[in-house]
Design a protein around this motif. Structure first.
Motif, PDB file in Angstrom:
ATOM      1  N   VAL A  96      39.997  48.090  42.144  1.00 52.84           N
ATOM      2  CA  VAL A  96      40.195  47.263  43.325  1.00 52.84           C
ATOM      3  C   VAL A  96      41.456  46.413  43.196  1.00 52.84           C
ATOM      4  O   VAL A  96      42.230  46.270  44.148  1.00 52.84           O
ATOM      5  CB  VAL A  96      38.955  46.382  43.592  1.00 52.84           C
ATOM      6  N   SER A  97      41.688  45.847  42.004  1.00 52.97           N
ATOM      7  CA  SER A  97      42.913  45.080  41.786  1.00 52.97           C
ATOM      8  C   SER A  97      44.136  45.961  41.986  1.00 52.97           C
ATOM      9  O   SER A  97      45.119  45.553  42.635  1.00 52.97           O
ATOM     10  CB  SER A  97      42.929  44.486  40.371  1.00 52.97           C
TER      11      SER A  97
ATOM     12  N   VAL B  25      45.327  37.951  44.025  1.00 54.61           N
ATOM     13  CA  VAL B  25      44.492  39.157  44.013  1.00 54.61           C
ATOM     14  C   VAL B  25      43.541  39.129  42.834  1.00 54.61           C
ATOM     15  O   VAL B  25      42.331  39.370  42.976  1.00 54.61           O
ATOM     16  CB  VAL B  25      45.366  40.428  43.965  1.00 54.61           C
TER      17      VAL B  25
ATOM     18  N   VAL C  91      39.495  39.191  43.332  1.00 55.48           N
ATOM     19  CA  VAL C  91      38.714  40.320  42.838  1.00 55.48           C
ATOM     20  C   VAL C  91      37.788  39.876  41.701  1.00 55.48           C
ATOM     21  O   VAL C  91      36.645  40.335  41.597  1.00 55.48           O
ATOM     22  CB  VAL C  91      39.636  41.460  42.368  1.00 55.48           C
TER      23      VAL C  91
ATOM     24  N   LYS D 134      44.467  48.696  43.768  1.00 54.96           N
ATOM     25  CA  LYS D 134      44.631  49.069  45.176  1.00 54.96           C
ATOM     26  C   LYS D 134      45.239  47.923  45.974  1.00 54.96           C
ATOM     27  O   LYS D 134      46.166  48.137  46.784  1.00 54.96           O
ATOM     28  CB  LYS D 134      43.275  49.460  45.758  1.00 54.96           C
ATOM     29  N   ARG D 135      44.772  46.715  45.753  1.00 49.47           N
ATOM     30  CA  ARG D 135      45.265  45.582  46.540  1.00 49.47           C
ATOM     31  C   ARG D 135      46.695  45.201  46.157  1.00 49.47           C
ATOM     32  O   ARG D 135      47.509  44.872  47.025  1.00 49.47           O
ATOM     33  CB  ARG D 135      44.328  44.386  46.369  1.00 49.47           C
TER      34      ARG D 135
END
Length: 356
Positions: free
Chosen positions: A48-49, A258, A262, A51-52
Motif C-alpha cells: 500500500v505504501s 503516506v 498507512v 502504491k501511494r
C-alpha cells in the motif's frame, strides 16, 4: 545507511530532475509472518505504501528488501533499526523498559482490558498528544509510526493449573516487562520470546509461559506444554512500527505523510488480525488435544490481589526520572473510558485523582 544514496536521489527525482529510479528500503521484524504484526507489514504496509508513493511520484519505483525474523534476533529489534541494519521495522518495546519506559505502561496495568483495538487506538493517540512519548523514540534515533499489540495473555504450561497456588515454585517464561505479573505468585520469571519458548520448554529451562494464543499456537507450544489455562491477563501494547530517524529526515513531506497514514491503518488492521487469530488459535488448540481450563474468577482475583500496586509504583518510578508518567496514565485511562472500556482492575488509579 544503505538507503541513503537512494534517498538523496529521491530529492532529484521528486523535482523532475531524473529519470525513473528505484527507492530502496529494508524492512525487518524479529518474528516471522506467522504473527499478525509481521504478516501485515508484508501484506499491507509494503504494497500500500508503494502504491501511494508511486502515485505521487510516477518517476520512482519502491524496491523492498524484506526480512521477517531473519535479519536480527528479538533482543536486537531496537538496535538493529537504530544502527541501520534496517530502515523500517518492528521494535519490541516490552524488552526495552529502560530505553522506552513510557511505552511499557500497559505491562504495569495487567487485567485492565482484553480489547486490543481500543488499547492500540489509545496508544497511538498518546504518541500523538504527548511529546515525551515521541521523544523516547527519537532519543534512540527512531521515529514512531504506529502501535502494535497482542491479544490477551494466558498460561501455557506442562502441568495443570487449577488454583493460583499451583504456580508456586514453577519457572514461567514471561517476556521482558511481563515478568512483574508473576510477583507474589511464587513462580520464577524466565526471560525469552515466542521464537525461543518451544526450545526452552522442551529442554526444561521453563515449566510454562505467560503468552498469547495467537503466538503459542503457530509456534506449537502445546506440543511441549499441553495445558492451556485461560486467565485473561489483558491485551498489551508490545511495540511499534518505527523508522530510522536519519532515513525519516531524508524523506519528503508527502512520503512521510503516506508512511504515517498507512502505518495507522496497519495498526488498526493488526489488532483486528490478532483478535481473529486468537479465535482461530483457541479452536485449533482444542482440536489438537490441548487441555483447556478457565481459571476461576476467585483465583483470578487472588492473582490480582497478590501483585504490588504496579501502576502507582510505575508512576513514582518514572516521575522520579522527570518523565510525565502521571499524565500518560491519566490519558490512557480516560482514553479507554471514552471508548466504553471499564478496566477489570483499576490498580488504585483513582488514588492519583486523574480527573484533576
Amino acid at each position: 545507511m544503505r538507503s541513503l544514496i537512494s534517498l538523496i536521489l529521491f530529492f532529484f527525482i521528486s523535482s523532475g530532475m531524473a529519470a525513473t529510479e528505484k527507492l530502496n528500503f529494508t524492512i525487518a521484524t524479529t518474528h516471522p509472518t506467522t504473527l499478525p504484526w509481521a504478516a501485515l507489514l508484508r501484506d499491507y504496509f509494503v504494497p500500500v505504501s508503494s502504491k501511494r508513493i508511486e502515485a505521487i511520484y510516477p518517476n520512482i519505483e519502491l524496491e523492498w528488501h524484506q526480512a521477517y525474523g531473519t535479519l536480527y534476533k528479538w533482543q536486537d529489534s531496537l538496535n538493529g533499526l537504530k544502527i541501520g541494519l534496517s530502515d523500517i521495522g518492528w521494535v519490541g518495546s516490552l524488552w526495552e523498559s529502560s530505553r522506552l519506559p513510557l511505552q511499557n505502561i500497559t505491562y504495569d496495568l495487567p487485567f485492565i482490558t482484553d480489547d486490543l483495538s481500543s488499547l492500540l487506538s489509545v496508544m497511538n493517540d498518546l504518541h500523538h498528544d504527548i511529546p515525551e512519548m515521541q521523544d523516547s523514540w527519537s532519543d534512540n534515533d527512531l521515529k514512531f509510526l504506529a502501535a502494535t499489540g497482542t491479544d490477551t495473555y494466558h498460561l501455557v504450561t506442562n502441568f495443570p493449573i487449577r488454583t493460583l497456588a499451583d504456580l508456586k515454585g514453577k519457572k514461567i517464561l514471561a517476556p521482558g516487562a511481563a515478568s512483574i505479573w508473576l510477583e507474589g505468585t511464587g513462580a520464577t520469571a524466565v526471560n525469552g520470546a515466542l521464537t525461543t519458548y518451544y526450545t526452552q520448554l522442551k529442554t526444561g529451562v521453563a515449566d510454562g509461559a505467560v503468552t498469547i494464543l495467537s503466538g503459542a499456537y503457530p509456534f506449537r507450544l502445546h506440543e511441549v506444554a499441553q495445558h492451556v489455562t485461560l486467565v485473561g491477563i489483558g491485551a498489551q501494547f508490545v511495540g511499534a512500527l518505527a523508522i530510522n530517524l536519519e532515513v525519516w529526515n531524508h524523506l519528503t513531506q508527502p512520503v512521510q505523510d503516506v508512511f504515517l497514514e498507512v502505518a495507522r491503518d496497519y495498526s488498526r488492521l493488526s489488532a483486528e488480525a490478532a483478535n481473529q487469530r486468537y479465535v482461530e488459535a483457541l479452536e485449533a488448540l482444542q482440536n489438537e488435544g490441548a487441555i483447556l481450563y478457565t481459571l476461576p474468577l476467585v483465583e483470578k482475583e487472588k492473582w490480582m490481589k497478590s501483585l504490588p500496586p504496579l501502576a502507582l509504583n510505575w508512576v513514582d518510578r518514572l516521575e522520579a526520572r522527570n518523565l510525565p508518567a502521571r499524565l500518560v496514565l491519566k490519558k490512557l485511562m480516560l482514553g479507554l473510558k471514552a471508548r466504553g472500556i471499564r478496566p477489570v482492575n483499576s490498580w488504585g488509579v483513582d488514588l492519583l485523582a486523574l480527573d484533576n
